[in-house]
Structure formats: C-alpha cells, structure tokens
Design a protein around this motif. Structure first.
Motif, PDB file in Angstrom:
ATOM      1  N   UNK A   1       0.815  -1.074  -2.834  1.00 20.78           N
ATOM      2  CA  UNK A   1      -0.115  -0.424  -0.682  1.00 20.78           C
ATOM      3  C   UNK A   1      -0.888  -2.679  -0.752  1.00 20.78           C
ATOM      4  N   UNK A   2      -1.428  -1.985  -2.300  1.00 22.31           N
ATOM      5  CA  UNK A   2      -2.395  -3.738  -0.892  1.00 22.31           C
ATOM      6  C   UNK A   2      -2.157  -4.302  -1.691  1.00 22.31           C
ATOM      7  N   UNK A   3      -1.000  -4.748  -3.011  1.00 17.13           N
ATOM      8  CA  UNK A   3      -0.491  -6.933  -3.460  1.00 17.13           C
ATOM      9  C   UNK A   3       0.371  -5.786  -1.707  1.00 17.13           C
TER      10      UNK A   3
ATOM     11  N   UNK B   1       1.839  -9.845   2.852  1.00 18.38           N
ATOM     12  CA  UNK B   1       2.216  -9.309   4.538  1.00 18.38           C
ATOM     13  C   UNK B   1       1.134 -10.300   5.230  1.00 18.38           C
ATOM     14  N   UNK B   2      -0.378 -10.090   4.580  1.00 19.76           N
ATOM     15  CA  UNK B   2      -1.503 -10.957   5.118  1.00 19.76           C
ATOM     16  C   UNK B   2      -0.934 -12.834   4.899  1.00 19.76           C
ATOM     17  N   UNK B   3      -0.647 -13.261   3.656  1.00 20.47           N
ATOM     18  CA  UNK B   3      -0.456 -14.020   3.565  1.00 20.47           C
ATOM     19  C   UNK B   3       0.653 -14.929   4.191  1.00 20.47           C
ATOM     20  N   UNK B   4       1.329 -14.130   4.377  1.00 21.56           N
ATOM     21  CA  UNK B   4       2.654 -14.708   5.131  1.00 21.56           C
ATOM     22  C   UNK B   4       2.071 -15.311   6.365  1.00 21.56           C
ATOM     23  N   UNK B   5       1.992 -13.709   7.627  1.00 20.74           N
ATOM     24  CA  UNK B   5       1.289 -13.885   8.529  1.00 20.74           C
ATOM     25  C   UNK B   5       0.215 -15.397   8.346  1.00 20.74           C
ATOM     26  N   UNK B   6      -0.220 -15.671   7.359  1.00 16.68           N
ATOM     27  CA  UNK B   6      -1.600 -16.614   7.291  1.00 16.68           C
ATOM     28  C   UNK B   6      -0.841 -17.784   7.355  1.00 16.68           C
ATOM     29  N   UNK B   7       0.441 -18.081   6.274  1.00 16.11           N
ATOM     30  CA  UNK B   7       1.313 -19.095   6.407  1.00 16.11           C
ATOM     31  C   UNK B   7       2.010 -19.728   7.252  1.00 16.11           C
ATOM     32  N   UNK B   8       2.496 -18.613   8.579  1.00 15.01           N
ATOM     33  CA  UNK B   8       2.977 -18.662   9.771  1.00 15.01           C
ATOM     34  C   UNK B   8       2.561 -19.651  10.471  1.00 15.01           C
ATOM     35  N   UNK B   9       1.420 -19.155  10.443  1.00 13.49           N
ATOM     36  CA  UNK B   9       0.084 -19.294  11.420  1.00 13.49           C
ATOM     37  C   UNK B   9       0.148 -20.538  11.401  1.00 13.49           C
TER      38      UNK B   9
ATOM     39  N   UNK C   1      -3.157  -7.836 -10.337  1.00 15.50           N
ATOM     40  CA  UNK C   1      -1.655  -8.257 -10.996  1.00 15.50           C
ATOM     41  C   UNK C   1      -1.699  -7.501 -12.232  1.00 15.50           C
ATOM     42  N   UNK C   2      -2.382  -7.695 -13.287  1.00 10.96           N
ATOM     43  CA  UNK C   2      -2.481  -7.244 -14.385  1.00 10.96           C
ATOM     44  C   UNK C   2      -3.350  -5.927 -14.323  1.00 10.96           C
ATOM     45  N   UNK C   3      -3.431  -4.962 -13.952  1.00 12.79           N
ATOM     46  CA  UNK C   3      -4.024  -3.724 -13.391  1.00 12.79           C
ATOM     47  C   UNK C   3      -2.859  -2.694 -12.936  1.00 12.79           C
ATOM     48  N   UNK C   4      -1.520  -3.615 -12.146  1.00 13.50           N
ATOM     49  CA  UNK C   4      -0.654  -3.366 -11.902  1.00 13.50           C
ATOM     50  C   UNK C   4       0.376  -3.693 -13.077  1.00 13.50           C
ATOM     51  N   UNK C   5       0.453  -4.047 -13.887  1.00 13.57           N
ATOM     52  CA  UNK C   5       0.520  -3.820 -14.610  1.00 13.57           C
ATOM     53  C   UNK C   5       0.597  -2.497 -15.702  1.00 13.57           C
ATOM     54  N   UNK C   6      -0.745  -2.694 -15.728  1.00 14.20           N
ATOM     55  CA  UNK C   6      -0.981  -1.706 -16.910  1.00 14.20           C
ATOM     56  C   UNK C   6      -0.869  -0.259 -16.434  1.00 14.20           C
ATOM     57  N   UNK C   7      -1.025   0.063 -15.357  1.00 14.29           N
ATOM     58  CA  UNK C   7      -0.596   0.978 -14.351  1.00 14.29           C
ATOM     59  C   UNK C   7       0.848   1.459 -14.895  1.00 14.29           C
TER      60      UNK C   7
END
Length: 160
Positions: A44-46, A51-59, A79-85
């Motif tokens: 969810x955090x990722x 989504x925030x990065x996409x909004x910023x890119x569009x702006x 990313x590393x923690x997501x891979x581990x989990x």
C-alpha cells in the motif's frame, strides 16, 4: 582493558522474561503484525508513493515552473523489505491474512498479540513445536493449542 558499556540497564533486562511473555516497557503497547500483514502494508505504501510520483510527473508536464519540486521515488529499503516479506509470508491473499488475524484473536486461550503474530509467521504444526518457539505457550492447554494450530495450518493450505 576498558570494559564496554551495555546498551541497556541489566536490571531492565532481568525484568524481561520470554517464558512469561514479559516484554520491555517500550513494547507493551505496540501493535504486532505478522509478515503477511507487513507485506500488505508495504504494498500500500509503495502504491501510494507511485501514485504521488505520477501526479507530480503529470503536474510538471503542464507547469515548467515546478523545477524545485522534490521528486518522489521508492526508497531502496522499501523494495528490499517488500522482496523479503514476499519470500517469508505464509498467507498470500488479504482475505487469508484477515481471516487468520480474526481467528487467532477469537480463541479463548488469551493469546498475546505477539504470540498471535508469531504463530502466523511460523505456522508450527504441533504444540511442542510452538512451545519451543515461545515458552510463554507452555501454560496453555495442549488440546486448545492444537486446535489453534490446526486452524492456522488449514487456512494456509486452503489459500492456494
């Protein structure tokens, strides 16, 4: 030779007791999550960061004056923690994860949230195995503990 100082007071360490699940004070009011829950939270955090990065890119496409806006990215540790989990989680769907949490909290064994998360993480097959991981379970009824473990293992096997 100079003696190294301990990172915490030895009297405090003696007050901690795994067999009675006496945790340090700073861990008493903590919410415990199993690995599967952590994975869902990190996803969810990722997703929100992307989504925030996409909004910023569009702006920035429409306003060249946004040169000073900081870029939002995904930290490597995420990313590393997501891979581990992803590798260690035992329950893959959010439905399974929620069902296991509800199931472990409903039993009248009075399982501490730490014990619930640990049982969901390790998924032991026998009460002896569970008690070897967590000495605090030794005072629980063998039959009741076996019922809990069977239910957790059944949830794990039915999700695939």
């Amino acid at each position: 030779m100079e003696r190294l100082s301990m990172p915490y007071d030895m009297d405090e360490a003696q007050d901690e007791d795994a067999s009675n699940l006496k945790l340090p004070e700073d861990l008493e009011d903590v919410k415990y999550f199993n690995n599967s829950e952590v994975h869902i939270l990190l996803e969810e955090v990722k997703k929100k960061r992307l989504q925030e990065a996409e909004k910023l890119a569009n702006a920035t496409e429409y306003d060249e004056n946004l040169d000073d806006v900081p870029q939002i990215g995904i930290p490597e540790i995420l990313d590393v923690t997501l891979d581990y989990t992803e590798q260690v989680r035992l329950f893959k769907s959010e439905t399974s994860v929620n069902a296991v949490r509800r199931m472990l909290s409903k039993y009248e064994l009075g399982l501490h949230p730490f014990e619930q998360a640990t049982l969901a993480n390790l998924c032991p097959h026998t009460p002896e195995e569970a008690q070897s991981f967590m000495p605090s379970l030794e005072n629980r009824s063998y039959a009741d503990l076996m019922l809990v473990l069977e239910d957790v293992c059944l949830k794990r096997s039915l999700q695939y």
